[in-house]
Write an enzyme that holds these catalytic residues in place. Structure first.
Site, mmCIF file in Angstrom:
data_model
loop_
_atom_site.group_PDB
_atom_site.id
_atom_site.type_symbol
_atom_site.label_atom_id
_atom_site.label_comp_id
_atom_site.label_asym_id
_atom_site.label_seq_id
_atom_site.Cartn_x
_atom_site.Cartn_y
_atom_site.Cartn_z
ATOM 1 N N TYR A 33 0.820 -1.209 0.000
ATOM 2 C CA TYR A 33 0.000 0.000 0.000
ATOM 3 C C TYR A 33 0.850 1.254 0.000
ATOM 4 O O TYR A 33 2.070 1.192 0.203
ATOM 5 C CB TYR A 33 -0.964 -0.013 1.190
ATOM 6 C CG TYR A 33 -0.354 0.318 2.543
ATOM 7 C CD1 TYR A 33 0.492 -0.564 3.195
ATOM 8 C CD2 TYR A 33 -0.624 1.537 3.167
ATOM 9 C CE1 TYR A 33 1.040 -0.246 4.428
ATOM 10 C CE2 TYR A 33 -0.079 1.855 4.407
ATOM 11 C CZ TYR A 33 0.748 0.951 5.036
ATOM 12 O OH TYR A 33 1.297 1.260 6.253
ATOM 13 N N LYS A 151 6.434 -1.979 1.898
ATOM 14 C CA LYS A 151 5.253 -1.413 2.567
ATOM 15 C C LYS A 151 4.054 -2.351 2.423
ATOM 16 O O LYS A 151 3.159 -2.139 1.601
ATOM 17 C CB LYS A 151 4.947 -0.020 1.988
ATOM 18 C CG LYS A 151 4.065 0.836 2.890
ATOM 19 C CD LYS A 151 4.132 2.285 2.501
ATOM 20 C CE LYS A 151 3.138 3.158 3.225
ATOM 21 N NZ LYS A 151 3.262 3.178 4.675
ATOM 22 N N GLU A 183 11.802 2.476 14.341
ATOM 23 C CA GLU A 183 10.929 3.554 13.851
ATOM 24 C C GLU A 183 9.646 3.560 14.671
ATOM 25 O O GLU A 183 9.465 2.737 15.566
ATOM 26 C CB GLU A 183 10.621 3.353 12.355
ATOM 27 C CG GLU A 183 9.951 2.030 12.045
ATOM 28 C CD GLU A 183 9.802 1.738 10.547
ATOM 29 O OE1 GLU A 183 9.760 2.693 9.745
ATOM 30 O OE2 GLU A 183 9.717 0.553 10.207
ATOM 31 N N LEU A 207 10.970 1.275 7.147
ATOM 32 C CA LEU A 207 10.385 1.743 5.893
ATOM 33 C C LEU A 207 11.151 2.980 5.423
ATOM 34 O O LEU A 207 11.472 3.857 6.229
ATOM 35 C CB LEU A 207 8.915 2.105 6.094
ATOM 36 C CG LEU A 207 8.222 2.426 4.767
ATOM 37 C CD1 LEU A 207 7.977 1.170 3.952
ATOM 38 C CD2 LEU A 207 6.933 3.172 4.983
HETATM 39 N N1 PDD Z 1 2.783 5.045 7.300
HETATM 40 N N2 PDD Z 1 7.477 3.852 8.895
HETATM 41 C C1 PDD Z 1 6.343 3.131 8.911
HETATM 42 C C2 PDD Z 1 6.329 1.831 9.632
HETATM 43 C C3 PDD Z 1 5.190 3.618 8.250
HETATM 44 O O1 PDD Z 1 4.066 2.893 8.257
HETATM 45 C C4 PDD Z 1 5.246 4.882 7.602
HETATM 46 C C5 PDD Z 1 4.054 5.454 6.858
HETATM 47 C C6 PDD Z 1 6.452 5.601 7.619
HETATM 48 C C7 PDD Z 1 6.605 6.952 6.947
HETATM 49 O O2 PDD Z 1 6.629 6.827 5.548
HETATM 50 P P1 PDD Z 1 6.121 8.024 4.612
HETATM 51 O O3 PDD Z 1 6.887 9.224 5.012
HETATM 52 O O4 PDD Z 1 6.450 7.571 3.246
HETATM 53 O O5 PDD Z 1 4.649 8.204 4.869
HETATM 54 C C8 PDD Z 1 7.551 5.052 8.270
HETATM 55 C C9 PDD Z 1 1.592 5.499 6.595
HETATM 56 C C10 PDD Z 1 1.404 6.971 6.620
HETATM 57 C C11 PDD Z 1 0.394 4.709 7.125
HETATM 58 O O6 PDD Z 1 0.568 3.516 7.331
HETATM 59 O O7 PDD Z 1 -0.690 5.275 7.297
#
Ligand code: PDD
Length: 287
Positions: A33, A151, A183, A207
């Protein structure tokens, strides 16, 4: 207004969009996703999200849906149909729905991937009042699988982490492996010491955040030092500032970890400045 969503080539009212019980994401969490934010009716860092999506698919040997090259157009059409000014677009691709449950991947010749997108309307996302007071986190053990750079929709543990935080009276959790922070449950984690931003280096352990890449670039341009290295919870407690980044929170100050105040328990000036720069610059580049 009922939400219009996208499913396999069709724009449908949300109640009419149905996916098979044999879908691989439903049975095996076999799906990937992306979450892309929308500000001023425009998409933030669409290219970054599209590239990471392609990488996730490749790493899992998952076929691309036929509409892959039309994703920008589909995102824009959903923004238009749902009148989104501020919010997010959620996109999911799964390995599709074969006609039975089987651990073996279905033949891509006969089973097409499932492609779903929907909007989440969040007026006030950029001016989120939470950023003014910051969030509290707890630390929890990171027990996720070893390919966190992909992801995938395997979000049970992050979801449990948010519940552990909620029970403890906090807002979120930072995960720790072998004594070092990996994270946040749905965001990348940072501390600031003096003029230096410290965040874990990219690997399969975390991620590769799209917001992370942009924020580190802006930080360097603003003459801040960036150290990509492991850090411990003791270092977090001793830091001047802390924050998280993600597509839905942008840059969000963190003011407490495991009950200990960070930087006096108020959002740090550098984190707030990075939030401002991030919002300003990404809006300029939005499509
Ligand atoms: N989550 N680390 C994890 C485990 C994440 O699920 C996310 C993003 C990030 C940040 O990635 P980005 O900057 O590309 O959004 C880091 C999304 C927002 C979610 O699951 O809703």
């Amino acid at each position: 207004m009922t939400r219009t969503v996208y499913l396999n080539g069709e724009y449908l009212p949300e109640a009419e969009a149905k996916v098979s019980i044999f879908d691989r994401a439903f049975l095996m969490a076999d799906g990937v996703y992306e979450v892309t934010s929308v500000l001023d009716g425009k998409l933030i860092d669409f290219d970054g999200h599209a590239k990471r999506l392609e990488r996730s698919l490749n790493e899992l040997d998952m076929p691309k849906p036929k509409a892959f090259d039309d994703l920008l157009e589909i995102h824009r059409e959903l923004v238009r149909l749902n009148g989104i000014e501020e919010g997010m677009i959620y996109l999911q691709i799964t390995r599709g729905a074969p006609d039975d449950r089987d651990f073996v991947f279905p033949d891509p010749e006969t089973t097409e991937p499932t492609l779903v997108l929907f909007t989440q309307n969040k007026p006030g996302l950029a001016n989120n009042p939470v950023a003014k007071k910051g969030i509290k986190v707890i630390s929890i053990e990171d027990v996720r699988w070893g390919r966190r750079d992909i992801k995938t929709v395997q979000l049970l543990y992050p979801s449990m982490g948010k519940m552990m935080a909620k029970k403890a009276g906090a807002d979120d959790a930072w995960m720790v492996e072998d004594g070092f922070v990996t994270e946040g449950t749905s965001n990348n984690a940072y501390i600031i010491k003096g003029n230096t931003i410290i965040t874990r280096a990219l690997s399969n352990d975390i991620l590769h955040g799209i917001t992370r890449a942009a924020v580190l670039r802006f930080a360097r341009e603003a003459q801040m030092k960036v150290e990509e290295r492991n850090f411990t919870i003791d270092e977090v407690k001793d830091a001047d500032e802390a924050f998280v980044t993600s597509a839905s929170t942008f840059v969000m100050p963190v003011v407490e970890i495991d009950g200990a105040a960070i930087g006096g328990g108020v959002p740090g000036e550098r984190a707030l400045r990075l939030r401002e720069i991030y919002l300003e610059e990404s809006l300029k580049a939005a499509v």
